[in-house]
Design a protein around this motif. Structure first.
Motif, short mmCIF file in Angstrom:
data_model
loop_
_atom_site.label_atom_id
_atom_site.label_comp_id
_atom_site.label_asym_id
_atom_site.label_seq_id
_atom_site.Cartn_x
_atom_site.Cartn_y
_atom_site.Cartn_z
N ASP A 196 -29.53 -27.61 6.18
CA ASP A 196 -28.89 -27.17 7.42
C ASP A 196 -27.41 -26.99 7.16
O ASP A 196 -26.84 -27.63 6.27
CB ASP A 196 -29.13 -28.15 8.56
N MET A 197 -26.79 -26.09 7.89
CA MET A 197 -25.39 -25.76 7.65
C MET A 197 -24.78 -25.11 8.88
O MET A 197 -25.48 -24.47 9.67
CB MET A 197 -25.30 -24.80 6.47
N GLU A 198 -23.46 -25.25 8.97
CA GLU A 198 -22.75 -24.64 10.09
C GLU A 198 -22.90 -23.12 10.02
O GLU A 198 -22.77 -22.53 8.94
CB GLU A 198 -21.28 -25.04 10.04
N TRP A 199 -23.16 -22.52 11.16
CA TRP A 199 -23.54 -21.11 11.24
C TRP A 199 -22.85 -20.48 12.43
O TRP A 199 -22.71 -21.10 13.47
CB TRP A 199 -25.05 -21.09 11.39
N ARG A 200 -22.40 -19.25 12.23
CA ARG A 200 -21.74 -18.54 13.33
C ARG A 200 -22.51 -17.25 13.63
O ARG A 200 -22.97 -16.56 12.72
CB ARG A 200 -20.31 -18.22 12.92
N CYS A 201 -22.64 -16.96 14.91
CA CYS A 201 -23.41 -15.80 15.36
C CYS A 201 -22.47 -14.82 16.06
O CYS A 201 -21.71 -15.22 16.95
CB CYS A 201 -24.49 -16.30 16.32
N ASP A 202 -22.52 -13.56 15.63
CA ASP A 202 -21.75 -12.51 16.32
C ASP A 202 -22.68 -11.42 16.80
O ASP A 202 -23.57 -10.98 16.06
CB ASP A 202 -20.68 -11.96 15.37
N LEU A 203 -22.49 -11.01 18.02
CA LEU A 203 -23.37 -9.99 18.61
C LEU A 203 -22.90 -8.61 18.18
O LEU A 203 -21.74 -8.42 17.79
CB LEU A 203 -23.35 -10.12 20.14
N LYS A 204 -23.80 -7.65 18.27
CA LYS A 204 -23.46 -6.28 17.92
C LYS A 204 -22.42 -5.75 18.92
O LYS A 204 -22.44 -6.14 20.09
CB LYS A 204 -24.70 -5.40 17.96
N PRO A 205 -21.54 -4.86 18.46
CA PRO A 205 -20.52 -4.33 19.36
C PRO A 205 -21.18 -3.76 20.63
O PRO A 205 -22.21 -3.10 20.55
CB PRO A 205 -19.87 -3.20 18.55
N GLY A 206 -20.59 -4.03 21.74
CA GLY A 206 -21.12 -3.50 23.01
C GLY A 206 -22.04 -4.47 23.71
O GLY A 206 -22.29 -4.35 24.90
N LEU A 207 -22.55 -5.46 22.95
CA LEU A 207 -23.44 -6.46 23.57
C LEU A 207 -22.58 -7.67 23.95
O LEU A 207 -21.98 -8.30 23.08
CB LEU A 207 -24.54 -6.87 22.58
N GLU A 208 -22.51 -7.95 25.23
CA GLU A 208 -21.58 -8.99 25.66
C GLU A 208 -22.18 -10.39 25.49
O GLU A 208 -21.49 -11.32 25.10
CB GLU A 208 -21.20 -8.75 27.11
N MET A 209 -23.46 -10.52 25.84
CA MET A 209 -24.08 -11.84 25.71
C MET A 209 -25.60 -11.75 25.59
O MET A 209 -26.19 -10.72 25.89
CB MET A 209 -23.71 -12.72 26.91
N LEU A 210 -26.18 -12.87 25.13
CA LEU A 210 -27.64 -13.01 25.05
C LEU A 210 -28.04 -14.15 25.97
O LEU A 210 -27.46 -15.23 25.92
CB LEU A 210 -28.07 -13.35 23.62
N ALA A 244 -28.23 -31.69 -4.06
CA ALA A 244 -28.17 -31.87 -2.61
C ALA A 244 -29.38 -31.18 -2.01
O ALA A 244 -29.87 -30.18 -2.54
CB ALA A 244 -26.89 -31.27 -2.04
N ARG A 245 -29.83 -31.73 -0.93
CA ARG A 245 -30.94 -31.15 -0.19
C ARG A 245 -30.62 -29.69 0.16
O ARG A 245 -29.53 -29.39 0.64
CB ARG A 245 -31.10 -31.95 1.09
N GLY A 246 -31.56 -28.82 -0.14
CA GLY A 246 -31.33 -27.41 0.21
C GLY A 246 -30.94 -26.56 -0.97
O GLY A 246 -30.97 -25.34 -0.90
N MET A 247 -30.55 -27.22 -2.09
CA MET A 247 -30.35 -26.42 -3.31
C MET A 247 -31.70 -25.89 -3.75
O MET A 247 -32.74 -26.48 -3.44
CB MET A 247 -29.75 -27.27 -4.42
N ILE A 248 -31.67 -24.78 -4.48
CA ILE A 248 -32.90 -24.11 -4.89
C ILE A 248 -33.07 -24.26 -6.39
O ILE A 248 -32.11 -24.03 -7.14
CB ILE A 248 -32.82 -22.60 -4.55
N ILE A 249 -34.27 -24.62 -6.83
CA ILE A 249 -34.58 -24.56 -8.27
C ILE A 249 -35.33 -23.25 -8.47
O ILE A 249 -36.32 -22.96 -7.77
CB ILE A 249 -35.45 -25.74 -8.74
N CYS A 250 -34.86 -22.43 -9.39
CA CYS A 250 -35.45 -21.10 -9.60
C CYS A 250 -35.22 -20.67 -11.04
O CYS A 250 -34.51 -21.33 -11.78
CB CYS A 250 -34.81 -20.11 -8.62
N PRO A 251 -35.84 -19.57 -11.47
CA PRO A 251 -35.59 -19.11 -12.83
C PRO A 251 -34.14 -18.61 -12.96
O PRO A 251 -33.56 -18.21 -11.96
CB PRO A 251 -36.56 -17.93 -13.03
N PRO A 252 -33.59 -18.62 -14.19
CA PRO A 252 -32.20 -18.19 -14.34
C PRO A 252 -32.02 -16.71 -14.00
O PRO A 252 -32.92 -15.89 -14.24
CB PRO A 252 -31.90 -18.42 -15.83
N ASN A 253 -30.89 -16.38 -13.43
CA ASN A 253 -30.45 -14.99 -13.22
C ASN A 253 -31.34 -14.13 -12.34
O ASN A 253 -31.46 -12.92 -12.55
CB ASN A 253 -30.27 -14.27 -14.57
N ILE A 254 -32.02 -14.71 -11.38
CA ILE A 254 -32.87 -13.93 -10.47
C ILE A 254 -32.31 -13.95 -9.06
O ILE A 254 -32.13 -12.93 -8.43
CB ILE A 254 -34.32 -14.49 -10.44
#
Ligand code: GDP
Ligand code: MG
Length: 392
Positions: A335-349, A286-296
């Motif tokens: 691309d993939m579904e992603w969720r964003c959480d702000l640091k405690p005390g920060l209400e919004m960006l 699938a698009r986005g899989m990585i080809i890399c050396p084993p066990n790294i």
């Protein structure tokens, strides 16, 4: 037929960016015309570039034309896109990762909204250098040209580039394309600016190789070929490899590598390659899989990131973001579904803000610190970010 870069030549990936109708495609054609005259490339006509083949990436269609040309010392692979949306998609997908951008601006208009959006994106995705080409010089007087140059240098500085040292070349792409001697001179100047101003791209060829898969296909009687651009490291024919991401962990051997349709013994960072992967069926990839050396490498789905939300003016949101904001994240070729959480005390960006945030992906993917990504809502870029810390 495309020739592979001579081993002695420095390879650079470049591309035209800028506002619609400022002359990006005309310039692309003109460069190939002039380099062809010098015996250093093949002429590609305007129409051929503008009817760029459709490429499917991450389920979205991107139109992009890839041309190549040489100077006496360097080999350039150059990307031009037909429309603004294609640029945005192409730049954030990072598959034609540019070492430098040729920012085309028409002297008749000066910089326009897409000029600024492309420059912002270039900075966010890590394009190191920008060379400005002030086009349509045939239509304005010398005073206007000076003014546009000043404005462009200010703009470069404003977006974090070197507005003083960056080369600014003035000319007419159309004249160059029409075999006008003066026009051709500005193309030579532009090529010289690329050759001398752009540092030799630093490719990380020492690290373990990392190759995100863009697409794959089957070659009858040979097997499955995975296509992608090597992000770092060097892989050799016969290398043991692992394929990770989207929950998969497959073992394979890279039995052949092709660059520009020629079989090569090895490929390294910056090369777009096709890899024949032994024992792998196309439907396992699938698009986005990585080809890399084993066990790294390993896959993660929690991380911290520094993120910037574009202003409405830059094409971003008009409303603030709060904890739990869920959208689509784009990085490397996936691309993939992603969720964003702000640091405690920060209400919004607010749009225009940047902050470190906690991120969660729906499925585990190979991630690394400093990896860049973008967030998009309905095909519209609303944020760009960089991974600062992986959390297991
Ligand atoms: P793109 O949308 O940035 O790729 O722009 P194009 O390359 O398609 O050019 C847009 C229009 O501007 C076309 O009609 C070109 O012929 C014209 N054009 C491009 N360069 C020049 C130039 O140097 N001088 C003049 N007068 N027209 C130009
Ligand atoms: Mg165009």
């Amino acid at each position: 037929k495309a020739q592979p870069a001579a081993p002695s030549k420095i390879h650079c990936n470049v591309g035209t960016i800028g506002h619609v109708d400022h002359g990006k495609t005309t310039l692309t054609a003109a460069i190939t015309k002039v380099t062809c005259k010098h015996g250093l490339g093949k002429f590609v006509a305007y129409d051929q570039i503008d009817k760029a083949p459709e490429e499917q990436r991450r389920g979205i269609t991107i139109n992009a034309a890839h041309v190549e040309y040489d100077t006496p010392t360097r080999h350039y692979a150059h990307t031009d896109c037909p429309g603004h949306r294609d640029y945005v998609k192409n730049m954030i997908s990072g598959t034609s990762q540019m070492d430098a951008a040729i920012l085309v601006v028409a002297a008749t208009d000066g910089h326009m909204p897409q000029t600024r959006e492309h420059l912002l994106l270039a900075k966010q995705i890590g394009v190191k250098n920008v060379v400005v080409f002030i086009n349509k010089a045939d239509l304005v007087d010398a005073e206007t040209l000076e003014l546009v140059e000043i404005e462009m240098r200010e703009l470069l500085t404003q977006y974090g580039y070197d507005g003083v040292a960056s080369p600014v070349v003035v000319g007419s792409a159309l004249k160059a394309l029409q075999n006008d001697g003066e026009g051709e001179k500005c193309i030579d100047e532009l090529l010289k600016a690329l050759d001398t101003y752009l540092p030799v791209p630093e490719r990380d060829t020492k690290s373990p190789f990392l190759l995100p898969i863009e697409s794959s296909f089957t070659v009858p009687n040979r097997g499955t070929v995975a296509i992608g651009t090597v992000v770092k490291g060097r892989l050799k024919k016969g290398d043991q490899a692992e394929i990770l991401g989207h929950g998969a962990q497959l073992k394979t051997v890279v039995t052949d590598i092709q660059v520009f349709r020629n079989s090569v013994p090895s490929a390294e960072a910056g090369h777009n390659v096709g890899c024949l992967v032994r024992g792998i069926k196309p439907d396992q990839l699938a698009r986005g899989m990585i080809i890399c050396p084993p066990n790294i490498f390993r896959a993660y789905n929690h991380f911290k990131a520094q993120i910037y939300f574009l202003t409405k003016h830059e094409g971003g949101r008009s409303k603030p973001v709060r904890s739990g904001y869920t959208q689509q994240m784009y990085s490397h070729t996936w691309d993939m579904e992603w969720r964003c959480d702000l640091k405690p005390g920060l209400e919004m960006l607010m749009p225009g803000d940047n902050a470190e945030v906690f991120c969660t992906l729906r499925r585990q993917m190979v991630l690394e610190p400093n990896q860049r990504f973008t967030i998009r809502e309905n095909h519209q870029t609303v944020a760009t970010g960089v991974i600062t810390k992986l959390l297991s």
